[in-house]
Motif scaffolding. Structure first.
Motif, PDB file in Angstrom:
ATOM      1  N   LEU A 102       0.807  -1.220   0.000  1.00  0.00           N
ATOM      2  CA  LEU A 102       0.000   0.000   0.000  1.00  0.00           C
ATOM      3  C   LEU A 102       0.843   1.274   0.000  1.00  0.00           C
ATOM      4  O   LEU A 102       0.318   2.355  -0.218  1.00  0.00           O
ATOM      5  N   VAL A 103       2.150   1.147   0.269  1.00  0.00           N
ATOM      6  CA  VAL A 103       3.006   2.334   0.268  1.00  0.00           C
ATOM      7  C   VAL A 103       3.606   2.525  -1.127  1.00  0.00           C
ATOM      8  O   VAL A 103       3.488   1.672  -2.000  1.00  0.00           O
ATOM      9  N   LEU A 104       4.248   3.658  -1.323  1.00  0.00           N
ATOM     10  CA  LEU A 104       4.879   3.978  -2.601  1.00  0.00           C
ATOM     11  C   LEU A 104       5.903   2.901  -2.961  1.00  0.00           C
ATOM     12  O   LEU A 104       6.735   2.533  -2.139  1.00  0.00           O
ATOM     13  N   GLN A 105       5.837   2.416  -4.199  1.00  0.00           N
ATOM     14  CA  GLN A 105       6.695   1.318  -4.640  1.00  0.00           C
ATOM     15  C   GLN A 105       7.885   1.825  -5.467  1.00  0.00           C
ATOM     16  O   GLN A 105       7.802   2.844  -6.145  1.00  0.00           O
ATOM     17  N   ARG A 106       8.975   1.059  -5.418  1.00  0.00           N
ATOM     18  CA  ARG A 106      10.196   1.447  -6.138  1.00  0.00           C
ATOM     19  C   ARG A 106       9.949   1.582  -7.632  1.00  0.00           C
ATOM     20  O   ARG A 106      10.446   2.512  -8.280  1.00  0.00           O
ATOM     21  N   GLN A 107       9.195   0.658  -8.201  1.00  0.00           N
ATOM     22  CA  GLN A 107       8.977   0.666  -9.650  1.00  0.00           C
ATOM     23  C   GLN A 107       8.115   1.838 -10.120  1.00  0.00           C
ATOM     24  O   GLN A 107       8.013   2.101 -11.331  1.00  0.00           O
ATOM     25  N   ASP A 108       7.529   2.559  -9.175  1.00  0.00           N
ATOM     26  CA  ASP A 108       6.701   3.717  -9.530  1.00  0.00           C
ATOM     27  C   ASP A 108       7.456   5.036  -9.411  1.00  0.00           C
ATOM     28  O   ASP A 108       6.859   6.112  -9.402  1.00  0.00           O
ATOM     29  N   VAL A 109       8.782   4.936  -9.316  1.00  0.00           N
ATOM     30  CA  VAL A 109       9.629   6.123  -9.222  1.00  0.00           C
ATOM     31  C   VAL A 109      10.643   6.096 -10.364  1.00  0.00           C
ATOM     32  O   VAL A 109      11.412   5.152 -10.496  1.00  0.00           O
ATOM     33  N   THR A 110      10.631   7.132 -11.203  1.00  0.00           N
ATOM     34  CA  THR A 110      11.586   7.215 -12.316  1.00  0.00           C
ATOM     35  C   THR A 110      12.181   8.625 -12.383  1.00  0.00           C
ATOM     36  O   THR A 110      11.496   9.616 -12.121  1.00  0.00           O
ATOM     37  N   PHE A 111      13.453   8.684 -12.731  1.00  0.00           N
ATOM     38  CA  PHE A 111      14.148   9.959 -12.837  1.00  0.00           C
ATOM     39  C   PHE A 111      14.179  10.428 -14.289  1.00  0.00           C
ATOM     40  O   PHE A 111      14.231   9.627 -15.219  1.00  0.00           O
ATOM     41  N   GLU A 112      14.149  11.736 -14.468  1.00  0.00           N
ATOM     42  CA  GLU A 112      14.214  12.334 -15.797  1.00  0.00           C
ATOM     43  C   GLU A 112      15.431  13.253 -15.850  1.00  0.00           C
ATOM     44  O   GLU A 112      15.787  13.884 -14.847  1.00  0.00           O
ATOM     45  N   TYR A 113      16.052  13.321 -17.021  1.00  0.00           N
ATOM     46  CA  TYR A 113      17.308  14.055 -17.172  1.00  0.00           C
ATOM     47  C   TYR A 113      17.193  15.139 -18.239  1.00  0.00           C
ATOM     48  O   TYR A 113      16.433  15.004 -19.199  1.00  0.00           O
ATOM     49  N   PHE A 134      17.804  10.232  -5.345  1.00  0.00           N
ATOM     50  CA  PHE A 134      18.738   9.581  -6.264  1.00  0.00           C
ATOM     51  C   PHE A 134      19.911   8.959  -5.492  1.00  0.00           C
ATOM     52  O   PHE A 134      20.302   7.818  -5.747  1.00  0.00           O
ATOM     53  N   VAL A 135      20.457   9.695  -4.543  1.00  0.00           N
ATOM     54  CA  VAL A 135      21.575   9.196  -3.726  1.00  0.00           C
ATOM     55  C   VAL A 135      21.151   7.967  -2.931  1.00  0.00           C
ATOM     56  O   VAL A 135      21.869   6.964  -2.863  1.00  0.00           O
ATOM     57  N   TYR A 136      19.967   8.032  -2.327  1.00  0.00           N
ATOM     58  CA  TYR A 136      19.460   6.897  -1.545  1.00  0.00           C
ATOM     59  C   TYR A 136      19.300   5.651  -2.420  1.00  0.00           C
ATOM     60  O   TYR A 136      19.759   4.558  -2.055  1.00  0.00           O
ATOM     61  N   LEU A 137      18.670   5.795  -3.584  1.00  0.00           N
ATOM     62  CA  LEU A 137      18.424   4.636  -4.450  1.00  0.00           C
ATOM     63  C   LEU A 137      19.718   4.110  -5.061  1.00  0.00           C
ATOM     64  O   LEU A 137      19.849   2.900  -5.298  1.00  0.00           O
ATOM     65  N   ASN A 138      20.668   4.985  -5.294  1.00  0.00           N
ATOM     66  CA  ASN A 138      21.955   4.547  -5.825  1.00  0.00           C
ATOM     67  C   ASN A 138      22.703   3.706  -4.790  1.00  0.00           C
ATOM     68  O   ASN A 138      23.467   2.804  -5.135  1.00  0.00           O
ATOM     69  N   CYS A 139      22.447   3.987  -3.524  1.00  0.00           N
ATOM     70  CA  CYS A 139      23.058   3.229  -2.431  1.00  0.00           C
ATOM     71  C   CYS A 139      22.289   1.928  -2.176  1.00  0.00           C
ATOM     72  O   CYS A 139      22.881   0.875  -1.982  1.00  0.00           O
ATOM     73  N   SER A 140      20.976   2.022  -2.205  1.00  0.00           N
ATOM     74  CA  SER A 140      20.141   0.855  -1.896  1.00  0.00           C
ATOM     75  C   SER A 140      20.129  -0.175  -3.023  1.00  0.00           C
ATOM     76  O   SER A 140      20.227  -1.371  -2.795  1.00  0.00           O
ATOM     77  N   LYS A 141      19.951   0.305  -4.258  1.00  0.00           N
ATOM     78  CA  LYS A 141      19.998  -0.508  -5.482  1.00  0.00           C
ATOM     79  C   LYS A 141      18.869  -1.543  -5.599  1.00  0.00           C
ATOM     80  O   LYS A 141      18.933  -2.435  -6.434  1.00  0.00           O
ATOM     81  N   HIS A 142      17.818  -1.454  -4.781  1.00  0.00           N
ATOM     82  CA  HIS A 142      16.710  -2.396  -4.958  1.00  0.00           C
ATOM     83  C   HIS A 142      15.834  -1.920  -6.115  1.00  0.00           C
ATOM     84  O   HIS A 142      15.738  -0.725  -6.403  1.00  0.00           O
ATOM     85  N   THR A 143      15.213  -2.850  -6.796  1.00  0.00           N
ATOM     86  CA  THR A 143      14.435  -2.524  -8.005  1.00  0.00           C
ATOM     87  C   THR A 143      12.948  -2.845  -7.873  1.00  0.00           C
ATOM     88  O   THR A 143      12.179  -2.606  -8.804  1.00  0.00           O
ATOM     89  N   SER A 144      12.551  -3.407  -6.755  1.00  0.00           N
ATOM     90  CA  SER A 144      11.137  -3.749  -6.569  1.00  0.00           C
ATOM     91  C   SER A 144      10.766  -3.613  -5.100  1.00  0.00           C
ATOM     92  O   SER A 144      11.625  -3.428  -4.235  1.00  0.00           O
ATOM     93  N   GLY A 145       9.455  -3.720  -4.830  1.00  0.00           N
ATOM     94  CA  GLY A 145       8.969  -3.591  -3.462  1.00  0.00           C
ATOM     95  C   GLY A 145       8.828  -2.143  -3.047  1.00  0.00           C
ATOM     96  O   GLY A 145       8.940  -1.228  -3.864  1.00  0.00           O
ATOM     97  N   PRO A 146       8.586  -1.892  -1.762  1.00  0.00           N
ATOM     98  CA  PRO A 146       8.422  -0.532  -1.264  1.00  0.00           C
ATOM     99  C   PRO A 146       9.633   0.343  -1.588  1.00  0.00           C
ATOM    100  O   PRO A 146      10.768  -0.139  -1.601  1.00  0.00           O
TER     101      PRO A 146
END
Length: 276
Positions: free
Chosen positions: A132-143, A186-198
């Protein structure tokens, strides 16, 4: 306390006695939450003895609801303003020794403020509700060329999403700012590197819990010398609405940004008078 009020009581306690006991506690200025705790104790005794529970009747519930309505609670939560937010983020270096957790909380705090998020939309209250929380796959970066320009967030589950239609939130990056929510994420996800789930997960791949975020927020608030009783998870959202109002945003726009279906947001806009 129940027996002190009426020593000759026997089990099961009658509905009349329970309702009168509620009235007795109310007249002694017990809060609605305290009265509810007393009812829970009475309920437990009846349930464990397999007796009919007098606290679950229609009339008892209505009287409890009346106690809540008779003494409306004042919302003591204060807004986390941009200035307070900056201090909280700096405080994390002193209150959170683990680097991975520190950058997670930094990204979560900034995102909660800039995207008007409810804490329950990014932190789980139970593992069973992780979806029910925000999922990783629903977050994308634009450049914009090599430069990080924005982040797009798809909110699929939120409080006012009656028709279950996904809502897209786009946050623009703040170039050269140490408090940019896009860069922090971006820094957090670059450190975590998970691609699915919350979206927000601890180093052991578990979704960050509501209680853990609240505890770390409390520690940071205490560190900067403020009263933690006045700042809760919802203070990010209150702060966002307050700050938007101070910038001259219209009520309609604030309502849209915060995804409010009603005018409840007006309770959150708190602006101090100018010091003349």
């Amino acid at each position: 306390m129940l027996l002190a009020w009426k020593p000759n009581l026997s089990l099961p306690v009658s509905v009349v006695d329970v309702c009168n006991y509620i009235g007795n506690l109310f007249l002694k200025n017990y809060s609605a939450s305290s009265i509810a705790s007393h009812m829970s104790a009475i309920s437990y005794v009846h349930k464990i003895l397999d007796l009919q529970d007098p606290t679950q009747t229609f009339i008892t519930k209505k009287i409890l609801k009346g106690c809540q309505a008779s003494v409306p609670m004042r919302d003591t939560r204060l807004p986390i303003t941009p200035n307070i937010l900056r201090k909280l983020l700096n405080a994390l270096a002193h209150t959170v020794p683990q680097y991975s957790l520190r950058i997670l909380l930094r990204a979560l705090f900034l995102l909660a403020f800039h995207a008007f998020l409810r804490l329950g939309e990014v932190a789980v209250k139970s593992l069973q509700k992780s979806h029910l929380v925000l999922q990783r796959q629903d977050v994308t970066f634009e450049y914009d060329g090599p430069r990080l320009a924005s982040v797009q967030i798809i909110m699929r589950e939120h409080k006012t999403n009656k028709d279950h239609a996904p809502l897209v939130i786009s946050l623009q990056a703040i170039p050269d700012s140490p408090f940019c929510p896009v860069n922090a994420l971006f820094v957090y996800l670059n450190c975590s590197k998970h691609t699915s789930g919350p979206l927000f997960q601890t180093i052991d791949a578990l979704p960050i819990s509501y209680s853990k975020v609240s505890a770390h927020l409390k520690s940071a608030v205490q560190f900067i010398g403020l009263d933690p009783n006045n700042f809760k998870g919802h203070s990010f959202r209150i702060g966002a609405a307050t700050y938007a109002a101070s910038l001259g945003f219209s009520e309609n726009l604030i309502q849209k940004l915060g995804r409010w279906n009603s005018d409840a947001f007006r309770r959150y806009i708190r602006i101090n008078s100018f010091k003349l």
